[in-house]
Scaffold this motif. Sequence first.
Motif, mmCIF file in Angstrom:
data_model
loop_
_atom_site.group_PDB
_atom_site.id
_atom_site.type_symbol
_atom_site.label_atom_id
_atom_site.label_comp_id
_atom_site.label_asym_id
_atom_site.label_seq_id
_atom_site.Cartn_x
_atom_site.Cartn_y
_atom_site.Cartn_z
ATOM 1 N N GLY A 144 0.812 -1.208 0.000
ATOM 2 C CA GLY A 144 0.000 0.000 0.000
ATOM 3 C C GLY A 144 0.843 1.255 0.000
ATOM 4 O O GLY A 144 2.068 1.209 -0.092
ATOM 5 N N PRO A 145 0.171 2.392 0.128
ATOM 6 C CA PRO A 145 0.892 3.665 0.105
ATOM 7 C C PRO A 145 1.810 3.857 1.315
ATOM 8 O O PRO A 145 2.602 4.788 1.335
ATOM 9 C CB PRO A 145 -0.217 4.711 0.078
ATOM 10 C CG PRO A 145 -1.466 4.008 0.471
ATOM 11 C CD PRO A 145 -1.251 2.545 0.224
ATOM 12 N N ALA A 146 1.727 2.968 2.285
ATOM 13 C CA ALA A 146 2.626 3.083 3.441
ATOM 14 C C ALA A 146 4.078 2.975 3.002
ATOM 15 O O ALA A 146 4.946 3.700 3.502
ATOM 16 C CB ALA A 146 2.302 2.012 4.472
ATOM 17 N N ALA A 147 4.367 2.094 2.046
ATOM 18 C CA ALA A 147 5.734 1.952 1.545
ATOM 19 C C ALA A 147 6.197 3.255 0.899
ATOM 20 O O ALA A 147 7.347 3.666 1.063
ATOM 21 C CB ALA A 147 5.817 0.802 0.549
ATOM 22 N N GLN A 148 5.303 3.902 0.195
ATOM 23 C CA GLN A 148 5.634 5.181 -0.441
ATOM 24 C C GLN A 148 5.945 6.236 0.618
ATOM 25 O O GLN A 148 6.905 6.998 0.486
ATOM 26 C CB GLN A 148 4.459 5.621 -1.318
ATOM 27 C CG GLN A 148 4.729 6.845 -2.150
ATOM 28 C CD GLN A 148 3.606 7.094 -3.140
ATOM 29 O OE1 GLN A 148 2.997 6.165 -3.650
ATOM 30 N NE2 GLN A 148 3.339 8.350 -3.407
ATOM 31 N N ARG A 149 5.161 6.276 1.681
ATOM 32 C CA ARG A 149 5.415 7.230 2.766
ATOM 33 C C ARG A 149 6.741 6.930 3.463
ATOM 34 O O ARG A 149 7.499 7.842 3.802
ATOM 35 C CB ARG A 149 4.265 7.215 3.769
ATOM 36 C CG ARG A 149 3.004 7.897 3.255
ATOM 37 C CD ARG A 149 1.993 8.116 4.367
ATOM 38 N NE ARG A 149 1.564 6.886 5.009
ATOM 39 C CZ ARG A 149 0.557 6.114 4.589
ATOM 40 N NH1 ARG A 149 -0.127 6.465 3.523
ATOM 41 N NH2 ARG A 149 0.236 5.027 5.252
ATOM 42 N N TRP A 150 7.040 5.643 3.677
ATOM 43 C CA TRP A 150 8.303 5.267 4.303
ATOM 44 C C TRP A 150 9.490 5.685 3.433
ATOM 45 O O TRP A 150 10.486 6.198 3.935
ATOM 46 C CB TRP A 150 8.354 3.763 4.562
ATOM 47 C CG TRP A 150 7.772 3.391 5.891
ATOM 48 C CD1 TRP A 150 6.570 2.801 6.120
ATOM 49 C CD2 TRP A 150 8.368 3.601 7.168
ATOM 50 N NE1 TRP A 150 6.379 2.632 7.467
ATOM 51 C CE2 TRP A 150 7.467 3.112 8.136
ATOM 52 C CE3 TRP A 150 9.565 4.153 7.592
ATOM 53 C CZ2 TRP A 150 7.746 3.157 9.491
ATOM 54 C CZ3 TRP A 150 9.836 4.204 8.953
ATOM 55 C CH2 TRP A 150 8.936 3.699 9.881
ATOM 56 N N ALA A 151 9.375 5.442 2.139
ATOM 57 C CA ALA A 151 10.467 5.812 1.224
ATOM 58 C C ALA A 151 10.698 7.322 1.258
ATOM 59 O O ALA A 151 11.841 7.784 1.345
ATOM 60 C CB ALA A 151 10.144 5.346 -0.196
ATOM 61 N N ALA A 152 9.612 8.087 1.203
ATOM 62 C CA ALA A 152 9.733 9.548 1.251
ATOM 63 C C ALA A 152 10.313 9.996 2.587
ATOM 64 O O ALA A 152 11.156 10.913 2.631
ATOM 65 C CB ALA A 152 8.369 10.194 1.010
ATOM 66 N N ALA A 153 9.909 9.351 3.671
ATOM 67 C CA ALA A 153 10.414 9.722 4.999
ATOM 68 C C ALA A 153 11.904 9.441 5.133
ATOM 69 O O ALA A 153 12.656 10.264 5.680
ATOM 70 C CB ALA A 153 9.633 8.983 6.077
ATOM 71 N N ILE A 154 12.346 8.300 4.632
ATOM 72 C CA ILE A 154 13.780 7.973 4.710
ATOM 73 C C ILE A 154 14.594 8.994 3.923
ATOM 74 O O ILE A 154 15.614 9.499 4.397
ATOM 75 C CB ILE A 154 14.035 6.535 4.218
ATOM 76 C CG1 ILE A 154 13.472 5.535 5.230
ATOM 77 C CG2 ILE A 154 15.525 6.288 3.970
ATOM 78 C CD1 ILE A 154 13.443 4.101 4.754
ATOM 79 N N LEU A 155 14.128 9.339 2.727
ATOM 80 C CA LEU A 155 14.835 10.344 1.925
ATOM 81 C C LEU A 155 14.833 11.701 2.623
ATOM 82 O O LEU A 155 15.840 12.416 2.602
ATOM 83 C CB LEU A 155 14.198 10.453 0.538
ATOM 84 C CG LEU A 155 14.459 9.266 -0.390
ATOM 85 C CD1 LEU A 155 13.540 9.336 -1.606
ATOM 86 C CD2 LEU A 155 15.913 9.214 -0.816
ATOM 87 N N ALA A 156 13.729 12.053 3.255
ATOM 88 C CA ALA A 156 13.648 13.343 3.955
ATOM 89 C C ALA A 156 14.600 13.384 5.146
ATOM 90 O O ALA A 156 15.270 14.401 5.384
ATOM 91 C CB ALA A 156 12.210 13.601 4.405
ATOM 92 N N VAL A 157 14.694 12.286 5.894
ATOM 93 C CA VAL A 157 15.616 12.240 7.041
ATOM 94 C C VAL A 157 17.060 12.319 6.550
ATOM 95 O O VAL A 157 17.893 12.999 7.155
ATOM 96 C CB VAL A 157 15.367 10.974 7.893
ATOM 97 C CG1 VAL A 157 16.463 10.762 8.913
ATOM 98 C CG2 VAL A 157 14.009 11.067 8.575
ATOM 99 N N GLU A 158 17.356 11.651 5.454
ATOM 100 C CA GLU A 158 18.708 11.745 4.888
ATOM 101 C C GLU A 158 19.013 13.178 4.436
ATOM 102 O O GLU A 158 20.135 13.663 4.628
ATOM 103 C CB GLU A 158 18.865 10.765 3.725
ATOM 104 C CG GLU A 158 18.882 9.322 4.166
ATOM 105 C CD GLU A 158 18.836 8.323 3.032
ATOM 106 O OE1 GLU A 158 19.125 7.143 3.294
ATOM 107 O OE2 GLU A 158 18.509 8.700 1.890
ATOM 108 N N ALA A 159 18.027 13.847 3.851
ATOM 109 C CA ALA A 159 18.218 15.248 3.451
ATOM 110 C C ALA A 159 18.483 16.114 4.674
ATOM 111 O O ALA A 159 19.394 16.957 4.668
ATOM 112 C CB ALA A 159 16.987 15.753 2.692
ATOM 113 N N LEU A 160 17.713 15.905 5.724
ATOM 114 C CA LEU A 160 17.918 16.660 6.963
ATOM 115 C C LEU A 160 19.317 16.420 7.529
ATOM 116 O O LEU A 160 19.996 17.362 7.962
ATOM 117 C CB LEU A 160 16.845 16.281 7.986
ATOM 118 C CG LEU A 160 16.920 16.987 9.335
ATOM 119 C CD1 LEU A 160 16.753 18.493 9.154
ATOM 120 C CD2 LEU A 160 15.854 16.441 10.263
#
Length: 130
Positions: free
Chosen positions: A7-23
């Motif tokens: 489901g879209p949970a995987a999409q949210r997790w992927a975006a979150a991991i990329l956002a934390v790496e950006a931070l």
Amino acid sequence: MPTSVPGPAAQRWAAAILAVEALALFVVAGWEVVALAGGDTDDAVSSLALIVLTTIGAVALAAFAVAVARGQSWGRSGGVVAQLLLLAVAFGAATGPTPSPATALLLAVPAIAGLVVLVVVTRRAAQRRE
């Protein structure tokens, strides 16, 4: 027989991991600015170039995070490349002239998690196109 599609949970997790790496990269850029301002550098021009490149990388990761959250394929592609580059840096940290297994692990774990989730999201997007 239908296949199980994440489901879209995987999409949210992927975006979150990329956002934390950006931070994390923005924090590194800030740390570099503090070192430059405090005179803790040997070459100010090289330090400034490193700050600019680190900031560009952080902005790119943030853009990938937003694109993945919106379901855009270029964000997934860029995110996969970023995870592979991070794994290469982790390998270098583990095997370089002054190996640091702790640093390598700190870099490799989010890169592997990000890569796995991005592959899941990419497969899901491909299944929707079929």
